[in-house]
Scaffold this motif. Structure first.
Motif, mmCIF file in Angstrom:
data_model
loop_
_atom_site.group_PDB
_atom_site.id
_atom_site.type_symbol
_atom_site.label_atom_id
_atom_site.label_comp_id
_atom_site.label_asym_id
_atom_site.label_seq_id
_atom_site.Cartn_x
_atom_site.Cartn_y
_atom_site.Cartn_z
ATOM 1 N N ARG A 1 3.049 0.311 -3.545
ATOM 2 C CA ARG A 1 2.093 -0.395 -4.413
ATOM 3 C C ARG A 1 2.777 -1.406 -5.355
ATOM 4 O O ARG A 1 2.475 -1.462 -6.546
ATOM 5 C CB ARG A 1 1.253 0.593 -5.207
ATOM 6 C CG ARG A 1 0.385 1.488 -4.340
ATOM 7 C CD ARG A 1 -0.485 2.406 -5.186
ATOM 8 N NE ARG A 1 -1.355 3.214 -4.345
ATOM 9 C CZ ARG A 1 -1.026 4.369 -3.818
ATOM 10 N NH1 ARG A 1 0.182 4.878 -4.046
ATOM 11 N NH2 ARG A 1 -1.858 5.041 -3.064
ATOM 12 N N TYR B 1 0.798 -1.224 0.000
ATOM 13 C CA TYR B 1 0.000 0.000 0.000
ATOM 14 C C TYR B 1 0.833 1.278 0.000
ATOM 15 O O TYR B 1 0.303 2.347 -0.285
ATOM 16 C CB TYR B 1 -0.929 0.014 1.223
ATOM 17 C CG TYR B 1 -1.868 -1.168 1.258
ATOM 18 C CD1 TYR B 1 -2.858 -1.320 0.297
ATOM 19 C CD2 TYR B 1 -1.758 -2.147 2.247
ATOM 20 C CE1 TYR B 1 -3.726 -2.400 0.323
ATOM 21 C CE2 TYR B 1 -2.619 -3.237 2.286
ATOM 22 C CZ TYR B 1 -3.595 -3.357 1.320
ATOM 23 O OH TYR B 1 -4.442 -4.434 1.345
ATOM 24 N N GLU C 1 3.209 -4.930 -6.929
ATOM 25 C CA GLU C 1 2.292 -6.046 -7.133
ATOM 26 C C GLU C 1 2.792 -6.955 -8.243
ATOM 27 O O GLU C 1 3.589 -6.538 -9.101
ATOM 28 C CB GLU C 1 0.884 -5.554 -7.461
ATOM 29 C CG GLU C 1 0.786 -4.707 -8.709
ATOM 30 C CD GLU C 1 -0.632 -4.226 -8.978
ATOM 31 O OE1 GLU C 1 -0.923 -3.882 -10.134
ATOM 32 O OE2 GLU C 1 -1.450 -4.188 -8.042
#
Length: 400
Positions: free
Chosen positions: A47, A44, A49
């Motif tokens: 970020r 978060y 991913e």
């Protein structure tokens, strides 16, 4: 020789650039941070991913289940029907229509007419029918009535949940309660919070104490503060599942369904009140709720119950934990120190292990080992914490 994979905190300037004040967050984000600060930072903060693949996965399945269970009661309301008075034939019809609509709207590539997708849609229909059937049966054994579905905070519904972190900083939390049921007893309204889960999570008082499960108690706290006059009846997880039943020779179809219904038993915590327990499950045999009565009419030792005062303690404790987590996030904590509770560790299902390279053979890599406490020990600790806070408040007032 001097290599380390640890950095415990970002410098203040970087932390201020990364996180806003007020801090916008959610329960799932806070629970991630509580499990491991470095995982939160990667997921978060910056970020990071994995490369997205255009394929259907378990998370997508959970979303579709939630959407179907959100839409089904709307279909009932549209035709002026309730959960209690719909027959099985029409229930199956509505569920079939709802799943088709949800897949068309949210299913993405699953809407293509392939054999694999048809199989998946039928699978979702069968599991949703089973869940709706069990939810219907549970309501028929109860005096509670659904009052709200998808009750959202900060997402087009009620205002976000505001938690003051300190005198200057605050956190705004968004989230959605899957279902709120109410029961009117004399002049008092009792509130039941229900959350649909497609995973394996069950209610654990020790995890609530350590801040690893924040959702149910925060939602209860937020709803009670909003309603102002409501009282807690219970908080529960309902598992959307396709349970396997062990067949025994001679079992009828009705026997199989009874065994299957047991697998959908609610997991959670209810008010220590015989009247409320009977309002949640008529005969209080522990088939619906995590509580049962002994022959003398008292709760069994295995019942998951709490007094009104204990619910208040848990609510206050949950807010305190959230406040502490907010402080740590805004202070830039990023240390790779995941928790360990018994044999449970978040590293077992983390996507970022190749980045953090957490390894307990390295001298500065270790788990935050959380000691085990029994239920009565947890309540005792919460009472002691409340007493300590009262003493702090008294000293603070006396110093002015």
């Amino acid at each position: 020789l001097f290599y380390t994979n640890q950095q415990h905190y970002l410098d203040k300037e970087t932390a201020d650039l990364m996180y806003d004040n007020p801090l916008y967050s959610s329960i799932s984000k806070l629970e991630t941070f509580r499990q491991c600060a470095f995982c939160y930072f990667l997921k978060y903060g910056i970020r990071a991913e994995e490369r997205r693949l255009f394929q259907f996965n378990a998370m997508d399945l959970g979303i579709l289940f939630h959407k179907a269970l959100e839409e089904y009661p709307r279909r009932l309301e549209r035709d002026n029907l309730s959960w209690r008075d719909i027959d099985n034939e029409r229930m199956d019809q509505y569920v079939g229509e709802v799943v088709e609509d949800v897949v068309a709207q949210y299913g993405g590539s699953m809407g293509r007419p392939t054999a694999q997708n048809k199989y998946r849609v039928n699978q979702i229909k069968n599991m949703t029918k089973r869940a709706v059937s069990v939810l219907t049966d549970q309501l028929k054994l109860s005096k509670f009535e659904p009052k709200g579905y998808e009750v959202s905070f900060g997402e087009g519904g009620f205002p976000p949940i505001i938690v003051d972190i300190d005198h200057e900083r605050k956190m705004l939390l968004t989230g959605t309660i899957d279902r709120v049921d109410i029961y009117q007893l004399e002049n008092e309204e009792f509130i039941k919070i229900l959350d649909y889960k497609s995973g394996k999570q069950t209610f654990d008082l020790l995890e609530v104490y350590y801040g690893l499960q924040l959702q149910l108690l925060l939602y209860l706290d937020a709803y009670l503060k909003m309603s102002k006059e409501g009282l807690p009846a219970g908080v529960f997880y309902f598992h959307i599942d396709n349970p396997l039943i062990e067949y025994k020779v001679g079992m009828s179809e009705e026997d199989v369904e009874k065994e299957r219904a047991k697998k959908f038993k609610l997991s959670g915590l209810l008010l220590e009140s015989i009247e409320i327990a009977k309002a949640l499950e008529e005969d209080v045999k522990g088939q619906v709720i995590p509580a049962s009565l002994k022959k003398d009419g008292e709760f069994s030792a295995s019942s998951s119950i709490a007094t009104g005062e204990q619910f208040d303690l848990l609510r206050e404790h949950t807010i305190d934990i959230i406040r502490e987590l907010g402080q740590e996030i805004l202070n830039g904590k990023v240390s790779a120190m995941p928790y360990q509770l018994n044999n449970k560790k978040p590293c077992d299902y983390c996507d970022y292990h190749s980045i953090c390279q957490f390894d307990i053979t390295q001298k500065d890599n270790h788990y935050e080992k959380l000691p085990y406490f029994k239920k009565d020990e947890i309540w005792k600790k919460l009472n002691m914490q409340k007493g300590d806070m009262k003493n702090v408040d008294t000293r603070a007032k006396g110093s002015h």
